[in-house]
Write a protein that holds these residues in place. Structure first.
Motif, mmCIF file in Angstrom:
data_model
loop_
_atom_site.group_PDB
_atom_site.id
_atom_site.type_symbol
_atom_site.label_atom_id
_atom_site.label_comp_id
_atom_site.label_asym_id
_atom_site.label_seq_id
_atom_site.Cartn_x
_atom_site.Cartn_y
_atom_site.Cartn_z
ATOM 1 N N UNK A 1 0.830 -1.204 0.000
ATOM 2 C CA UNK A 1 0.000 0.000 0.000
ATOM 3 C C UNK A 1 0.867 1.258 0.000
ATOM 4 N N UNK A 2 1.977 1.225 0.724
ATOM 5 C CA UNK A 2 2.899 2.355 0.732
ATOM 6 C C UNK A 2 3.434 2.600 -0.683
ATOM 7 N N UNK A 3 3.778 1.532 -1.373
ATOM 8 C CA UNK A 3 4.254 1.669 -2.741
ATOM 9 C C UNK A 3 3.217 2.297 -3.653
ATOM 10 N N UNK A 4 1.984 1.903 -3.486
ATOM 11 C CA UNK A 4 0.909 2.484 -4.302
ATOM 12 C C UNK A 4 0.771 3.973 -4.040
ATOM 13 N N UNK A 5 0.825 4.347 -2.764
ATOM 14 C CA UNK A 5 0.695 5.762 -2.394
ATOM 15 C C UNK A 5 1.877 6.564 -2.930
ATOM 16 N N UNK A 6 3.080 6.022 -2.774
ATOM 17 C CA UNK A 6 4.276 6.722 -3.266
ATOM 18 C C UNK A 6 4.235 6.892 -4.784
ATOM 19 N N UNK A 7 3.687 5.914 -5.477
ATOM 20 C CA UNK A 7 3.566 6.038 -6.941
ATOM 21 C C UNK A 7 2.664 7.208 -7.309
ATOM 22 N N UNK A 8 1.535 7.325 -6.638
ATOM 23 C CA UNK A 8 0.621 8.439 -6.913
ATOM 24 C C UNK A 8 1.299 9.772 -6.580
ATOM 25 N N UNK A 9 2.171 9.758 -5.567
ATOM 26 C CA UNK A 9 2.911 10.966 -5.188
ATOM 27 C C UNK A 9 4.091 11.228 -6.134
ATOM 28 N N UNK A 10 4.214 10.396 -7.156
ATOM 29 C CA UNK A 10 5.285 10.490 -8.154
ATOM 30 C C UNK A 10 6.676 10.313 -7.549
ATOM 31 N N UNK A 11 6.741 9.489 -6.509
ATOM 32 C CA UNK A 11 8.010 9.133 -5.874
ATOM 33 C C UNK A 11 8.312 7.688 -6.279
ATOM 34 N N UNK A 12 8.621 7.538 -7.564
ATOM 35 C CA UNK A 12 8.670 6.233 -8.201
ATOM 36 C C UNK A 12 9.776 5.323 -7.679
ATOM 37 N N UNK A 13 10.935 5.862 -7.417
ATOM 38 C CA UNK A 13 12.044 5.029 -6.919
ATOM 39 C C UNK A 13 11.687 4.465 -5.543
ATOM 40 N N UNK B 1 4.172 -7.160 -7.573
ATOM 41 C CA UNK B 1 5.040 -7.351 -8.747
ATOM 42 C C UNK B 1 4.580 -6.457 -9.907
ATOM 43 N N UNK B 2 3.289 -6.377 -10.107
ATOM 44 C CA UNK B 2 2.730 -5.523 -11.148
ATOM 45 C C UNK B 2 3.075 -4.056 -10.883
ATOM 46 N N UNK B 3 2.839 -3.600 -9.649
ATOM 47 C CA UNK B 3 3.118 -2.206 -9.317
ATOM 48 C C UNK B 3 4.619 -1.917 -9.284
ATOM 49 N N UNK B 4 5.439 -2.914 -8.984
ATOM 50 C CA UNK B 4 6.887 -2.732 -9.061
ATOM 51 C C UNK B 4 7.288 -2.410 -10.494
ATOM 52 N N UNK B 5 6.813 -3.196 -11.435
ATOM 53 C CA UNK B 5 7.123 -2.956 -12.839
ATOM 54 C C UNK B 5 6.653 -1.592 -13.291
ATOM 55 N N UNK B 6 5.477 -1.221 -12.867
ATOM 56 C CA UNK B 6 4.927 0.085 -13.238
ATOM 57 C C UNK B 6 5.772 1.216 -12.657
ATOM 58 N N UNK B 7 6.153 1.101 -11.382
ATOM 59 C CA UNK B 7 6.969 2.145 -10.748
ATOM 60 C C UNK B 7 8.324 2.266 -11.432
ATOM 61 N N UNK B 8 8.917 1.132 -11.784
ATOM 62 C CA UNK B 8 10.207 1.170 -12.479
ATOM 63 C C UNK B 8 10.075 1.829 -13.845
ATOM 64 N N UNK B 9 9.014 1.512 -14.537
ATOM 65 C CA UNK B 9 8.787 2.135 -15.843
ATOM 66 C C UNK B 9 8.612 3.640 -15.700
ATOM 67 N N UNK B 10 7.808 4.051 -14.728
ATOM 68 C CA UNK B 10 7.572 5.474 -14.501
ATOM 69 C C UNK B 10 8.832 6.191 -14.028
ATOM 70 N N UNK B 11 9.712 5.459 -13.367
ATOM 71 C CA UNK B 11 10.991 6.030 -12.898
ATOM 72 C C UNK B 11 12.005 6.133 -14.019
#
Length: 122
Positions: A73-85, A105-115
């Motif tokens: 959940x923290x990862x999801x929130x950080x992604x929305x905050x554009x803190x991708x790394x 795993x899905x959100x990890x890939x997405x965060x890495x792509x956005x980063x």
């Protein structure tokens, strides 16, 4: 007085508003309840209150740093905050604890792509 189990049942029944009210009441009684903190963090995320979402989720992690769901959940929130790394690091931590948490795993890939690290997302 409603229990966390009853509030969780409301969530499973799709009664989100009722569940959120129940978890808010639980949080008033038990300010360190990680389940309630997670639910309130996701509620804040839904309303785009990122400050509150991060506050709730960080509090939950202080109470239980080994919770894969909280890390996810923290990862999801950080992604929305554009803190991708940081989002990717949180998803990695969740997967280390729960390798079968496929959403992480899905959100990890997405965060890495956005980063800007798509080659790491594969």
């Amino acid at each position: 007085m409603i229990s966390a189990e009853e509030a969780q049942l409301l969530l499973h029944q799709g009664k989100v508003a009722d569940a959120e009210r129940a978890f808010a009441a639980i949080l008033e009684r038990e300010p360190h309840n990680t389940q309630a903190l997670n639910v309130m963090a996701l509620r804040a995320l839904r309303t785009q209150d990122l400050k509150a979402a991060l506050s709730h989720i960080e509090h939950a992690l202080r109470m239980d740093a080994g919770s894969p769901v909280t890390l996810y959940n923290r990862g999801r929130i950080l992604e929305v905050a554009e803190r991708y790394v940081e989002a990717a690091a949180s998803q990695r931590a969740a997967l280390k604890l729960a390798p079968n948490l496929h959403a992480a795993r899905l959100y990890l890939g997405r965060a890495l792509e956005l980063a800007g690290r798509p080659h790491h997302a594969i």
